[in-house]
Design a protein around this motif. Structure first.
Motif, short mmCIF file in Angstrom:
data_model
loop_
_atom_site.label_atom_id
_atom_site.label_comp_id
_atom_site.label_asym_id
_atom_site.label_seq_id
_atom_site.Cartn_x
_atom_site.Cartn_y
_atom_site.Cartn_z
N GLY A 148 0.82 -1.21 0.00
CA GLY A 148 0.00 0.00 0.00
C GLY A 148 0.86 1.26 0.00
O GLY A 148 0.58 2.22 -0.73
N LEU A 149 1.89 1.25 0.81
CA LEU A 149 2.81 2.40 0.87
C LEU A 149 3.59 2.53 -0.44
O LEU A 149 3.78 3.64 -0.95
N PHE A 150 4.04 1.41 -0.97
CA PHE A 150 4.75 1.38 -2.25
C PHE A 150 3.89 2.05 -3.33
O PHE A 150 4.35 2.92 -4.06
N MET A 151 2.62 1.63 -3.42
CA MET A 151 1.72 2.17 -4.43
C MET A 151 1.43 3.65 -4.17
O MET A 151 1.38 4.45 -5.12
N ALA A 152 1.26 4.04 -2.92
CA ALA A 152 0.99 5.45 -2.59
C ALA A 152 2.14 6.33 -3.08
O ALA A 152 1.91 7.39 -3.67
N HIS A 153 3.36 5.91 -2.84
CA HIS A 153 4.53 6.69 -3.27
C HIS A 153 4.67 6.69 -4.79
O HIS A 153 5.10 7.68 -5.38
N LEU A 154 4.29 5.59 -5.42
CA LEU A 154 4.33 5.51 -6.88
C LEU A 154 3.34 6.50 -7.49
O LEU A 154 3.66 7.18 -8.47
N LYS A 155 2.17 6.63 -6.89
CA LYS A 155 1.18 7.61 -7.36
C LYS A 155 1.71 9.03 -7.16
O LYS A 155 1.57 9.88 -8.05
N GLN A 156 2.32 9.29 -6.01
CA GLN A 156 2.87 10.62 -5.75
C GLN A 156 3.99 10.95 -6.73
O GLN A 156 4.10 12.08 -7.19
#
Length: 184
Positions: A148-156
């Motif tokens: 979830g954190l990985f994806m959140a940072h990828l979106k940012q």
């Protein structure tokens, strides 16, 4: 098959050294046929364990030799997050080369489904929606081990809010072979 790691690391370092007017290191087996085939690489530069530049190709569109040399130069001199590498920094800089497999599109029904399919420490991920696109190499899982954190940072990284999701999101994954210079 040739062990490409030492060759790719030397090609990357020599490209940077040449631009800085410094002598090149010898490259063993630099006539390996794999170097003339298309290849996609990322070149990551670090100093004292901290990122100093990272640029790469997501698709194999030029000879591997040229791809690693051009990405090394771009990581050293054109990464917009950093000032161009100075000659006195080269000895402090550690080079890592990642050789990417072709990206495979992922099929998922929603974000939870996509997150459940991710393989931490294995998958590099390409996130795209509309004209926005970002990627993280598999090595980024070391800093962001939670999907979830990985994806959140990828979106940012793509310029979107961490909680963004839409039906237009596309994901693809790839793996890498990576080589890193030894600590000096």
């Amino acid at each position: 098959m040739t062990d490409l790691g030492p060759i790719l690391l030397a090609l990357a370092r020599n490209a940077i050294a040449s631009r800085l007017g410094q002598p090149a290191r010898p490259v063993e087996a630099s006539h390996a046929p794999e170097l003339d085939a298309p290849g996609a690489t990322f070149v990551t530069l670090t100093q004292h364990g901290q990122l100093r530049g990272c640029i790469g190709s997501l698709e194999a569109w030029r000879p591997l030799r040229q791809d690693v040399q051009q990405n090394a130069l771009a990581a050293a001199f054109d990464d917009p997050r950093f000032e161009p590498l100075a000659a006195d920094e080269l000895d402090l800089t550690r080079v890592e080369v990642s050789l990417l497999t072709p990206a495979e599109p992922m099929t998922f029904s929603n974000e939870a489904d996509a997150l459940a399919q991710l393989r931490p420490n294995i998958d590099g991920v390409i996130f795209s929606v509309g004209s926005r696109r970002s990627t993280f190499l598999p090595q980024v899982w070391e800093q962001l081990p939670n999907p979830g954190l990985f994806m959140a940072h990828l979106k940012q990284k793509a310029g979107l809010p961490a909680d963004y999701w839409s039906s237009g999101v596309q994901l693809a994954r790839y793996t890498v072979k990576k080589w890193k210079e030894a600590q000096t």
